[in-house]
Design a protein around this motif. Structure first.
Motif, PDB file in Angstrom:
ATOM      1  N   VAL A 228      27.274   2.970 -53.503  1.00 26.04           N
ATOM      2  CA  VAL A 228      27.453   1.530 -53.740  1.00 26.04           C
ATOM      3  C   VAL A 228      28.722   1.042 -53.052  1.00 26.04           C
ATOM      4  O   VAL A 228      28.729  -0.008 -52.397  1.00 26.04           O
ATOM      5  N   ARG A 229      29.816   1.786 -53.211  1.00 27.29           N
ATOM      6  CA  ARG A 229      31.063   1.399 -52.555  1.00 27.29           C
ATOM      7  C   ARG A 229      30.890   1.316 -51.047  1.00 27.29           C
ATOM      8  O   ARG A 229      31.303   0.346 -50.406  1.00 27.29           O
ATOM      9  N   TYR A 230      30.273   2.341 -50.473  1.00 30.95           N
ATOM     10  CA  TYR A 230      30.114   2.422 -49.024  1.00 30.95           C
ATOM     11  C   TYR A 230      29.252   1.278 -48.497  1.00 30.95           C
ATOM     12  O   TYR A 230      29.633   0.604 -47.525  1.00 30.95           O
ATOM     13  N   VAL A 231      28.107   1.045 -49.114  1.00 34.11           N
ATOM     14  CA  VAL A 231      27.206  -0.002 -48.630  1.00 34.11           C
ATOM     15  C   VAL A 231      27.881  -1.367 -48.674  1.00 34.11           C
ATOM     16  O   VAL A 231      27.676  -2.208 -47.799  1.00 34.11           O
ATOM     17  N   SER A 232      28.740  -1.580 -49.669  1.00 32.30           N
ATOM     18  CA  SER A 232      29.399  -2.885 -49.806  1.00 32.30           C
ATOM     19  C   SER A 232      30.380  -3.170 -48.666  1.00 32.30           C
ATOM     20  O   SER A 232      30.833  -4.309 -48.510  1.00 32.30           O
ATOM     21  N   GLN A 233      30.702  -2.162 -47.876  1.00 35.58           N
ATOM     22  CA  GLN A 233      31.573  -2.394 -46.716  1.00 35.58           C
ATOM     23  C   GLN A 233      30.811  -3.009 -45.546  1.00 35.58           C
ATOM     24  O   GLN A 233      31.416  -3.576 -44.630  1.00 35.58           O
ATOM     25  N   PHE A 234      29.489  -2.898 -45.575  1.00 39.96           N
ATOM     26  CA  PHE A 234      28.673  -3.322 -44.441  1.00 39.96           C
ATOM     27  C   PHE A 234      27.780  -4.514 -44.740  1.00 39.96           C
ATOM     28  O   PHE A 234      27.327  -5.202 -43.821  1.00 39.96           O
ATOM     29  N   MET A 235      27.495  -4.755 -46.003  1.00 39.87           N
ATOM     30  CA  MET A 235      26.659  -5.895 -46.389  1.00 39.87           C
ATOM     31  C   MET A 235      27.013  -6.296 -47.809  1.00 39.87           C
ATOM     32  O   MET A 235      27.519  -5.483 -48.595  1.00 39.87           O
ATOM     33  N   THR A 236      26.782  -7.549 -48.129  1.00 41.37           N
ATOM     34  CA  THR A 236      27.001  -8.017 -49.493  1.00 41.37           C
ATOM     35  C   THR A 236      25.821  -7.633 -50.350  1.00 41.37           C
ATOM     36  O   THR A 236      24.661  -7.848 -49.975  1.00 41.37           O
ATOM     37  N   LEU A 237      26.103  -7.043 -51.486  1.00 44.82           N
ATOM     38  CA  LEU A 237      25.077  -6.705 -52.456  1.00 44.82           C
ATOM     39  C   LEU A 237      25.052  -7.772 -53.539  1.00 44.82           C
ATOM     40  O   LEU A 237      26.098  -8.135 -54.089  1.00 44.82           O
ATOM     41  N   TYR A 238      23.860  -8.253 -53.838  1.00 48.83           N
ATOM     42  CA  TYR A 238      23.693  -9.330 -54.804  1.00 48.83           C
ATOM     43  C   TYR A 238      22.956  -8.830 -56.048  1.00 48.83           C
ATOM     44  O   TYR A 238      22.229  -7.832 -55.992  1.00 48.83           O
ATOM     45  N   PRO A 239      23.109  -9.530 -57.175  1.00 47.33           N
ATOM     46  CA  PRO A 239      22.355  -9.149 -58.367  1.00 47.33           C
ATOM     47  C   PRO A 239      20.858  -9.089 -58.074  1.00 47.33           C
ATOM     48  O   PRO A 239      20.286  -9.996 -57.479  1.00 47.33           O
ATOM     49  N   GLY A 240      20.250  -7.981 -58.477  1.00 47.19           N
ATOM     50  CA  GLY A 240      18.829  -7.795 -58.219  1.00 47.19           C
ATOM     51  C   GLY A 240      18.526  -7.044 -56.945  1.00 47.19           C
ATOM     52  O   GLY A 240      17.368  -6.696 -56.692  1.00 47.19           O
ATOM     53  N   ASP A 241      19.532  -6.756 -56.119  1.00 49.70           N
ATOM     54  CA  ASP A 241      19.315  -5.855 -54.988  1.00 49.70           C
ATOM     55  C   ASP A 241      19.127  -4.433 -55.524  1.00 49.70           C
ATOM     56  O   ASP A 241      19.627  -4.080 -56.594  1.00 49.70           O
ATOM     57  N   VAL A 242      18.423  -3.618 -54.744  1.00 50.09           N
ATOM     58  CA  VAL A 242      18.100  -2.248 -55.146  1.00 50.09           C
ATOM     59  C   VAL A 242      18.602  -1.290 -54.076  1.00 50.09           C
ATOM     60  O   VAL A 242      18.499  -1.569 -52.876  1.00 50.09           O
ATOM     61  N   ILE A 243      19.141  -0.159 -54.519  1.00 49.10           N
ATOM     62  CA  ILE A 243      19.501   0.916 -53.594  1.00 49.10           C
ATOM     63  C   ILE A 243      18.705   2.164 -53.987  1.00 49.10           C
ATOM     64  O   ILE A 243      18.838   2.663 -55.111  1.00 49.10           O
ATOM     65  N   ASN A 244      17.861   2.650 -53.071  1.00 49.10           N
ATOM     66  CA  ASN A 244      17.191   3.939 -53.250  1.00 49.10           C
ATOM     67  C   ASN A 244      18.122   5.021 -52.707  1.00 49.10           C
ATOM     68  O   ASN A 244      18.516   4.984 -51.547  1.00 49.10           O
ATOM     69  N   THR A 245      18.470   6.000 -53.543  1.00 51.21           N
ATOM     70  CA  THR A 245      19.604   6.867 -53.238  1.00 51.21           C
ATOM     71  C   THR A 245      19.239   8.207 -52.617  1.00 51.21           C
ATOM     72  O   THR A 245      20.082   9.104 -52.539  1.00 51.21           O
ATOM     73  N   GLY A 246      18.008   8.369 -52.125  1.00 50.43           N
ATOM     74  CA  GLY A 246      17.633   9.601 -51.443  1.00 50.43           C
ATOM     75  C   GLY A 246      16.784  10.515 -52.303  1.00 50.43           C
ATOM     76  O   GLY A 246      16.623  10.302 -53.508  1.00 50.43           O
ATOM     77  N   THR A 247      16.249  11.556 -51.662  1.00 44.61           N
ATOM     78  CA  THR A 247      15.305  12.447 -52.340  1.00 44.61           C
ATOM     79  C   THR A 247      15.742  13.900 -52.236  1.00 44.61           C
ATOM     80  O   THR A 247      16.347  14.307 -51.232  1.00 44.61           O
ATOM     81  N   PRO A 248      15.439  14.714 -53.255  1.00 43.89           N
ATOM     82  CA  PRO A 248      15.759  16.142 -53.184  1.00 43.89           C
ATOM     83  C   PRO A 248      14.736  16.909 -52.345  1.00 43.89           C
ATOM     84  O   PRO A 248      13.783  16.333 -51.798  1.00 43.89           O
ATOM     85  N   ALA A 249      14.925  18.214 -52.254  1.00 38.97           N
ATOM     86  CA  ALA A 249      14.023  19.072 -51.496  1.00 38.97           C
ATOM     87  C   ALA A 249      12.617  19.041 -52.078  1.00 38.97           C
ATOM     88  O   ALA A 249      12.406  18.704 -53.239  1.00 38.97           O
ATOM     89  N   GLY A 250      11.649  19.412 -51.212  1.00 41.90           N
ATOM     90  CA  GLY A 250      10.271  19.547 -51.668  1.00 41.90           C
ATOM     91  C   GLY A 250       9.294  18.584 -51.047  1.00 41.90           C
ATOM     92  O   GLY A 250       8.125  18.547 -51.431  1.00 41.90           O
ATOM     93  N   VAL A 251       9.748  17.781 -50.071  1.00 41.95           N
ATOM     94  CA  VAL A 251       8.833  16.850 -49.412  1.00 41.95           C
ATOM     95  C   VAL A 251       7.898  17.624 -48.486  1.00 41.95           C
ATOM     96  O   VAL A 251       8.166  18.761 -48.090  1.00 41.95           O
ATOM     97  N   ALA A 252       6.777  16.987 -48.120  1.00 42.33           N
ATOM     98  CA  ALA A 252       5.796  17.649 -47.256  1.00 42.33           C
ATOM     99  C   ALA A 252       6.405  18.029 -45.913  1.00 42.33           C
ATOM    100  O   ALA A 252       6.122  19.105 -45.377  1.00 42.33           O
ATOM    101  N   MET A 253       7.258  17.161 -45.369  1.00 41.18           N
ATOM    102  CA  MET A 253       7.858  17.405 -44.061  1.00 41.18           C
ATOM    103  C   MET A 253       8.644  18.707 -44.031  1.00 41.18           C
ATOM    104  O   MET A 253       8.752  19.359 -42.982  1.00 41.18           O
ATOM    105  N   GLY A 254       9.204  19.125 -45.162  1.00 47.62           N
ATOM    106  CA  GLY A 254      10.031  20.317 -45.212  1.00 47.62           C
ATOM    107  C   GLY A 254       9.270  21.598 -45.495  1.00 47.62           C
ATOM    108  O   GLY A 254       9.878  22.659 -45.599  1.00 47.62           O
TER     109      GLY A 254
END
Length: 285
Positions: A228-254
């Protein structure tokens, strides 16, 4: 609180899941669960008071569709390659800074809605993720503590991805991330006060009943507060914005060849500890 929206697509009404697991109607208290509500401390106070009163009307959950728990989403910011174990399985070096891309709000569907495999897709993949919902405007945040103070709550997100579109078709990742229905969200928006430590949540995902992902947010390269801190350096985050924070191991690609990418007829179920469970059937677009 566990806030949600129920009803037919485009006509959802606000609701609340109480401590006993009873679904309660909030439409007499607030118009919707959205950024305007999350930014309004007085309105949230009314919701809490109504929940504690025990007087909210109960809803019959049988056959009632659960929609995305958040309406009128402004933007969805996604963090790629944010788990140590996921980086290892894909053979990638952990990034020095968060990898950021955007997903359009119109990719969002309910947690149990159908997901469409794009036409010509051969590499549709799954990704269980912790979603962070912003509660107040964030610009140039200076500390992780300040960042967490701007979080309204958390939800389960499924960052469905088409890997050929994303990686092999040149340009940015956006082509593989923004296909129709590619961001089931919910079932609940769980307010931040109910999540003691966002870095200690288990994440699981099953395909056709087989456990594929079994991870923990403790494996995040960049924890929620830093994201959250990092993204706020590059764009304004507003109420109701969503951040998807990544996925752990186990995806099909891997996984080993032939990689088990999703096809029409597959069923995916996923959950994040304390935030609820999703189930989607995949069909052809």
């Amino acid at each position: 609180m566990k806030l949600l929206r129920v009803g037919t697509a485009g006509a959802e009404r606000p609701a609340l899941l109480d401590a006993e697991g009873t679904l309660r109607d909030l439409s007499g208290v607030v118009d919707d669960i959205d950024g305007a509500l999350l930014a309004d401390a007085a309105a949230l106070g009314r919701v809490r008071a109504a929940a504690e009163s025990g007087e909210l009307p109960a809803l019959d959950a049988d056959g009632l569709r659960i929609g995305p728990p958040l309406g009128r989403i402004g933007k969805i910011v996604c963090i790629g390659l944010n788990y140590h174990d996921h980086a290892r399985e894909t053979g990638a070096e952990p990034p020095a800074e968060p990898v950021v891309f955007l997903k359009a709000p119109d990719t969002v569907v309910g947690p149990h809605d159908t997901v469409l495999v794009p036409r010509a897709s051969v590499k549709t993949d799954w990704e269980v993720e912790l979603a962070v919902v912003i509660g107040c405007t964030a610009r140039y945040l200076e500390s992780r503590e300040e960042a967490l103070a701007h979080v309204a709550g958390y939800a389960v997100a499924h960052d469905v991805s088409e890997r050929e579109f994303q990686i092999e078709r040149s340009g940015t990742w956006d082509k593989g991330k923004n296909c129709e229905t590619f961001n089931p969200l919910g079932p609940w928006l769980v307010t931040a006060d109910e999540v003691a430590d966002p870095q200690n949540l288990s994440l699981k995902l099953w395909v056709n009943g087989e456990l594929k992902q079994d991870g923990s947010t403790a494996e995040q390269i960049f924890p929620v507060a830093e994201v959250v801190r990092y993204v706020s350096q590059f764009m304004t985050l507003y109420p109701g914005d969503v951040i998807n924070t990544g996925t752990p191991a186990g995806v099909a690609m891997g996984q080993a060849e032939p990689k088990p990418y999703l096809r029409a007829g597959d069923v995916v179920e996923l959950e994040v500890e304390g935030l609820g469970r999703q189930r989607q059937e995949f069909k052809s677009a």
